[in-house]
Scaffold this motif. Structure first.
Motif, PDB file in Angstrom:
ATOM      1  N   CYS B  23      25.193  53.621  -6.925  1.00 59.86           N
ATOM      2  CA  CYS B  23      26.077  52.514  -6.570  1.00 59.86           C
ATOM      3  C   CYS B  23      26.823  52.045  -7.804  1.00 59.86           C
ATOM      4  O   CYS B  23      26.235  51.879  -8.877  1.00 59.86           O
ATOM      5  CB  CYS B  23      25.289  51.357  -5.973  1.00 59.86           C
ATOM      6  SG  CYS B  23      26.302  49.906  -5.576  1.00 59.86           S
ATOM      7  N   TRP B  34      20.243  46.004  -3.189  1.00 58.73           N
ATOM      8  CA  TRP B  34      20.069  47.107  -2.253  1.00 58.73           C
ATOM      9  C   TRP B  34      19.493  46.552  -0.956  1.00 58.73           C
ATOM     10  O   TRP B  34      18.521  45.784  -0.986  1.00 58.73           O
ATOM     11  CB  TRP B  34      19.135  48.194  -2.789  1.00 58.73           C
ATOM     12  CG  TRP B  34      19.831  49.160  -3.684  1.00 58.73           C
ATOM     13  CD1 TRP B  34      19.731  49.255  -5.032  1.00 58.73           C
ATOM     14  CD2 TRP B  34      20.751  50.178  -3.286  1.00 58.73           C
ATOM     15  NE1 TRP B  34      20.534  50.269  -5.501  1.00 58.73           N
ATOM     16  CE2 TRP B  34      21.168  50.853  -4.454  1.00 58.73           C
ATOM     17  CE3 TRP B  34      21.268  50.594  -2.046  1.00 58.73           C
ATOM     18  CZ2 TRP B  34      22.076  51.919  -4.425  1.00 58.73           C
ATOM     19  CZ3 TRP B  34      22.166  51.644  -2.021  1.00 58.73           C
ATOM     20  CH2 TRP B  34      22.559  52.303  -3.197  1.00 58.73           C
ATOM     21  N   CYS B  91      24.494  49.040  -0.760  1.00 54.91           N
ATOM     22  CA  CYS B  91      24.533  48.373  -2.041  1.00 54.91           C
ATOM     23  C   CYS B  91      25.498  47.200  -1.931  1.00 54.91           C
ATOM     24  O   CYS B  91      26.476  47.263  -1.171  1.00 54.91           O
ATOM     25  CB  CYS B  91      25.016  49.368  -3.096  1.00 54.91           C
ATOM     26  SG  CYS B  91      25.245  48.684  -4.736  1.00 54.91           S
TER      27      CYS B  91
END
Lengths: 112, 113
Positions: B23, B34, B91
């Motif tokens: 990410c 997350w 993310c």
């Protein structure tokens, strides 16, 4: 943790106003209320945020009563493209944000 | 000009494998997250990370570990993948200030066979 409860689904027709309520009975003093919209195969997108009373932007309004134990997202004159899942999030900023909890989401279906 | 990007978009793998999801955010934010979204669309936070402070959701198995090489990146490593790990992983990032608004990536669809 401030747990949230939302209706699982709602149906509406184009041009109508839609109100989605989120219950958060144990909201903390520092918590803000944020609503997100999620289309299929996309990540959630910020819609509106508030702490108390009423907040309005170009997309929606958010009504929060004085006790802050619930909030209502109002979408004026919905269109087919408003069909999505709407999430209520109650939380604080980091590091407490790590303890924020999303509601289970309300699937809004707008019909022609 | 993607604000929050994730790679790969799709990930199909066998049970027991180890995999990573990357990410990156170009918003200059200092907090990243997350999330796991299961088939019922429930969105659960797994980790939040600000500089070197990590907040872990205690329900997350220790097979999952976030790693942040710098402020713009937060990768997710998953060891010994299980069938139940199949989900969409998102993310997100935020400025970390008050009030907080999170910006989400497009998601990584993980399927464990």
């Amino acid at each position: 943790l401030a747990k949230t409860t939302q209706p699982i689904s709602m149906d509406s027709y184009e041009g109508q106003e839609v109100n989605i309520t989120c219950s958060h009975n144990n909201i903390a003093t520092n918590d803000y209320i944020t609503w997100y919209q999620q289309f299929p195969s996309q990540g959630p997108r910020f819609i509106i945020q508030g702490y108390k009373t009423k907040v309005t932007n170009e997309v929606a309004s958010l009504f929060i009563p004085a006790d802050r134990k619930s909030s209502t997202l109002s979408l004026p004159r919905v269109s087919l493209s408003d069909t999505a899942v709407y999430y209520c999030l109650v939380g604080d900023f980091f590091p407490n944000a790590g303890k924020s909890t999303f509601g289970d989401g309300t699937t809004l279906t707008v019909k022609p | 000009d993607t604000a929050v990007s994730q790679t790969p978009k799709y990930l199909v793998t066998q049970m027991g494998n180890d995999k990573s999801i990357k990410c990156e955010q170009n918003l200059g934010h200092d907090t990243m997250y997350w999330y796991k979204q299961d088939s019922k669309k429930f969105l659960k936070i797994m980790f939040s990370y600000n500089n070197k402070e990590l907040i872990i959701n205690e329900t997350v198995p220790n097979r999952f570990s976030p790693k942040s090489p710098d402020k713009a990146h937060l990768n997710l490593h998953i060891n010994s993948l299980e069938l139940g790990d199949s989900a969409v992983y998102f993310c997100a990032s935020s400025h970390g200030g008050v009030p907080e608004t999170q910006y989400f990536g497009p998601g990584t669809r993980l399927l464990v066979l």
